[in-house]
Structures are given as structure tokens and as C-alpha cells.
Scaffold this motif. Structure first.
Motif, PDB file in Angstrom:
ATOM      1  N   LYS A 150      49.228 111.548  21.753  1.00 48.15           N
ATOM      2  CA  LYS A 150      48.208 112.744  21.232  1.00 48.15           C
ATOM      3  C   LYS A 150      47.748 111.869  19.722  1.00 48.15           C
ATOM      4  N   GLN A 151      49.109 111.425  18.970  1.00 49.26           N
ATOM      5  CA  GLN A 151      48.276 109.933  17.674  1.00 49.26           C
ATOM      6  C   GLN A 151      47.132 109.010  17.976  1.00 49.26           C
ATOM      7  N   ILE A 152      47.132 108.472  19.387  1.00 57.22           N
ATOM      8  CA  ILE A 152      45.800 107.395  19.309  1.00 57.22           C
ATOM      9  C   ILE A 152      44.949 108.388  19.406  1.00 57.22           C
ATOM     10  N   LEU A 153      44.343 109.296  20.234  1.00 56.84           N
ATOM     11  CA  LEU A 153      43.421 109.657  20.884  1.00 56.84           C
ATOM     12  C   LEU A 153      43.392 110.947  19.401  1.00 56.84           C
ATOM     13  N   SER A 154      41.838 111.393  19.046  1.00 58.16           N
ATOM     14  CA  SER A 154      41.300 112.521  18.905  1.00 58.16           C
ATOM     15  C   SER A 154      41.741 113.415  19.562  1.00 58.16           C
ATOM     16  N   ALA A 155      41.000 114.621  18.368  1.00 66.14           N
ATOM     17  CA  ALA A 155      41.654 116.037  18.898  1.00 66.14           C
ATOM     18  C   ALA A 155      41.006 116.230  20.712  1.00 66.14           C
ATOM     19  N   ASP A 156      39.068 116.154  20.203  1.00 68.82           N
ATOM     20  CA  ASP A 156      38.190 116.426  21.366  1.00 68.82           C
ATOM     21  C   ASP A 156      39.307 115.157  22.219  1.00 68.82           C
ATOM     22  N   GLN A 157      39.680 113.845  22.115  1.00 70.32           N
ATOM     23  CA  GLN A 157      39.969 113.349  23.725  1.00 70.32           C
ATOM     24  C   GLN A 157      41.195 114.389  23.761  1.00 70.32           C
ATOM     25  N   TYR A 158      41.790 114.500  23.356  1.00 72.26           N
ATOM     26  CA  TYR A 158      43.441 114.935  23.153  1.00 72.26           C
ATOM     27  C   TYR A 158      43.241 116.336  24.570  1.00 72.26           C
ATOM     28  N   ALA A 159      42.554 116.986  24.127  1.00 70.53           N
ATOM     29  CA  ALA A 159      42.314 117.964  24.061  1.00 70.53           C
ATOM     30  C   ALA A 159      41.480 117.961  25.528  1.00 70.53           C
ATOM     31  N   LYS A 160      40.793 117.374  25.625  1.00 76.13           N
ATOM     32  CA  LYS A 160      40.133 117.041  27.197  1.00 76.13           C
ATOM     33  C   LYS A 160      41.184 116.030  27.757  1.00 76.13           C
ATOM     34  N   TYR A 161      42.292 115.525  27.725  1.00 75.45           N
ATOM     35  CA  TYR A 161      43.142 114.591  28.634  1.00 75.45           C
ATOM     36  C   TYR A 161      44.107 116.223  28.974  1.00 75.45           C
ATOM     37  N   ALA A 162      43.952 117.087  28.067  1.00 71.17           N
ATOM     38  CA  ALA A 162      45.185 117.760  28.053  1.00 71.17           C
ATOM     39  C   ALA A 162      44.497 118.804  29.367  1.00 71.17           C
ATOM     40  N   GLN A 163      43.587 118.851  29.193  1.00 72.86           N
ATOM     41  CA  GLN A 163      42.951 119.699  30.579  1.00 72.86           C
ATOM     42  C   GLN A 163      42.695 119.191  31.691  1.00 72.86           C
ATOM     43  N   LEU A 164      42.485 117.779  31.816  1.00 74.12           N
ATOM     44  CA  LEU A 164      42.125 117.369  32.731  1.00 74.12           C
ATOM     45  C   LEU A 164      44.167 117.060  33.809  1.00 74.12           C
ATOM     46  N   GLN A 165      44.558 117.146  32.324  1.00 69.29           N
ATOM     47  CA  GLN A 165      46.349 116.886  32.825  1.00 69.29           C
ATOM     48  C   GLN A 165      46.748 118.442  33.240  1.00 69.29           C
ATOM     49  N   ALA A 166      46.308 119.415  33.087  1.00 70.79           N
ATOM     50  CA  ALA A 166      46.462 120.877  34.020  1.00 70.79           C
ATOM     51  C   ALA A 166      46.294 121.451  34.765  1.00 70.79           C
ATOM     52  N   ASP A 167      44.262 120.333  35.003  1.00 68.60           N
ATOM     53  CA  ASP A 167      43.525 120.177  36.575  1.00 68.60           C
ATOM     54  C   ASP A 167      44.725 119.832  37.647  1.00 68.60           C
ATOM     55  N   LYS A 168      45.329 118.480  37.623  1.00 70.41           N
ATOM     56  CA  LYS A 168      46.580 117.642  38.088  1.00 70.41           C
ATOM     57  C   LYS A 168      46.507 118.215  38.797  1.00 70.41           C
ATOM     58  N   MET A 169      47.957 119.354  37.955  1.00 77.27           N
ATOM     59  CA  MET A 169      49.215 120.147  37.972  1.00 77.27           C
ATOM     60  C   MET A 169      49.034 121.410  38.722  1.00 77.27           C
ATOM     61  N   ALA A 170      47.590 121.678  38.595  1.00 76.05           N
ATOM     62  CA  ALA A 170      46.952 123.023  39.947  1.00 76.05           C
ATOM     63  C   ALA A 170      46.752 122.515  40.765  1.00 76.05           C
ATOM     64  N   ALA A 193      58.013 113.373  26.984  1.00 74.96           N
ATOM     65  CA  ALA A 193      57.232 114.662  25.451  1.00 74.96           C
ATOM     66  C   ALA A 193      56.728 113.188  24.105  1.00 74.96           C
ATOM     67  N   GLN A 194      58.060 112.639  24.032  1.00 71.86           N
ATOM     68  CA  GLN A 194      57.429 111.345  23.036  1.00 71.86           C
ATOM     69  C   GLN A 194      56.724 110.973  23.637  1.00 71.86           C
ATOM     70  N   TYR A 195      56.393 110.662  24.855  1.00 70.83           N
ATOM     71  CA  TYR A 195      55.032 109.994  25.105  1.00 70.83           C
ATOM     72  C   TYR A 195      53.845 110.534  25.158  1.00 70.83           C
ATOM     73  N   GLU A 196      53.353 112.258  24.822  1.00 72.50           N
ATOM     74  CA  GLU A 196      52.785 112.611  24.875  1.00 72.50           C
ATOM     75  C   GLU A 196      52.622 112.995  23.254  1.00 72.50           C
ATOM     76  N   ALA A 197      53.464 112.232  23.024  1.00 70.16           N
ATOM     77  CA  ALA A 197      53.451 112.701  20.946  1.00 70.16           C
ATOM     78  C   ALA A 197      52.899 111.226  20.993  1.00 70.16           C
ATOM     79  N   GLN A 198      53.184 110.017  21.340  1.00 70.33           N
ATOM     80  CA  GLN A 198      52.928 108.975  21.023  1.00 70.33           C
ATOM     81  C   GLN A 198      50.753 109.112  21.232  1.00 70.33           C
TER      82      GLN A 198
END
Length: 155
Positions: free
Chosen positions: A117-137, A110-115
Motif C-alpha cells: 500500500k505504501q508503494i502503490l498510489s491510492a488508485d493502483q491499490y484500489a485496483k489491486y484490492a479489487q483484483l484480489q477480491a475478484d480472485k478470492m470470489a 498483513a505486513q506485506y499488504e501494508a508495505q
């Protein structure tokens, strides 16, 4: 003439049988195939190598700037070192220690994800979250296919 045809047929069948035996052997127990390469017969990556690989992958996937890449590399380096320490501790854990260990790892993620999120832009983080969701599925679907009693398809 018939003998020649029989001889030719026997030769072609034996050649076909010989070439059929040159298929690659499946990975041995304890080794995994990934990306066409066999794992298990090479040394594990150092935290620095893991951080470099992760930073390069995210740079390629998300189009990170040079500054973002450096920050992501440092974040991954810290996380890889933490994971290495956890793996060293995991072998000596008891049942209650494992629960605490698991909770600590969840908190660190959770701490890693928060950090991140601070580094990435909103669009980049949204794309990252989608990539992670696809990977988990994909991982979840793969695990369900591997349950005992389930038929395994050819890979």
C-alpha cells in the motif's frame, strides 16, 4: 454398387472412430492444468523467478512505474523467501505449531499488504484490492463446486 456403398460407409465410420481417439488425455493424479500447460512435470520456481513474475504481472495490471516495479519485485522476493522457509517448516509441524504457523503467516500477509500500500498510489491499490477480491470470489466459487457430492461440470 451396394457393396461399394457399404464399404465406403464402413471406411468413413472407422476413420471417424480413429480420429476421435486422438483427444488429449486428462492430467494425471497430482498434476494440474493451468493456462494450457501441465504442472507437476517441471521444477518449482526459485524465489527470484516468483518475484520477477509477480512484479511483471502487477506492472501489467496496474501500470507501475520502473521504480515501483523494482520495489514490488523486492517486496515479492522477500515474501517468496519467507514462504519457502515456511514450507520447509510446515512438514514438521504439530497441531499447536500449525496454529502458530497460520497466525504468523496471517501477520506476514498483513505486513506485506501494508508495505504494498505504501508503494502503490491510492488508485493502483484500489485496483489491486479489487483484483484480489475478484480472485478470492472466483476461488471460493470453484471450491464450492468441488465439494463432495456436488456435480462437476466439464471444463
Amino acid at each position: 454398387m451396394k457393396k461399394l456403398l457399404i464399404l465406403l460407409a464402413a471406411f468413413s465410420l472407422s476413420a471417424a472412430a480413429a480420429s476421435a481417439q486422438t483427444t488429449p488425455v486428462k492430467a494425471a493424479h497430482g498434476q494440474h492444468m493451468k493456462g494450457g500447460k501441465m504442472h507437476g512435470d517441471k521444477a518449482p520456481k526459485t524465489p527470484e523467478q516468483r518475484a520477477d513474475h509477480a512484479a511483471q504481472a502487477l506492472t501489467k495490471q496496474l501500470g507501475l512505474s520502473a521504480a515501483q516495479t523494482a520495489q514490488v519485485r523486492q517486496l515479492h522476493l522477500d515474501r517468496a523467501r519467507q514462504m519457502q522457509a515456511h514450507k520447509a517448516q510446515a512438514g514438521t509441524s504439530t497441531g499447536t505449531d500449525k496454529k502458530q504457523h497460520h497466525e504468523a503467516m496471517k501477520a506476514e500477509k498483513a505486513q506485506y499488504e501494508a508495505q504494498l500500500k505504501q508503494i502503490l498510489s491510492a488508485d493502483q491499490y484500489a485496483k489491486y484490492a479489487q483484483l484480489q477480491a475478484d480472485k478470492m470470489a472466483k476461488h471460493k466459487a470453484h471450491r464450492q463446486g468441488m465439494k463432495p457430492g456436488a456435480k462437476q461440470g466439464k471444463s
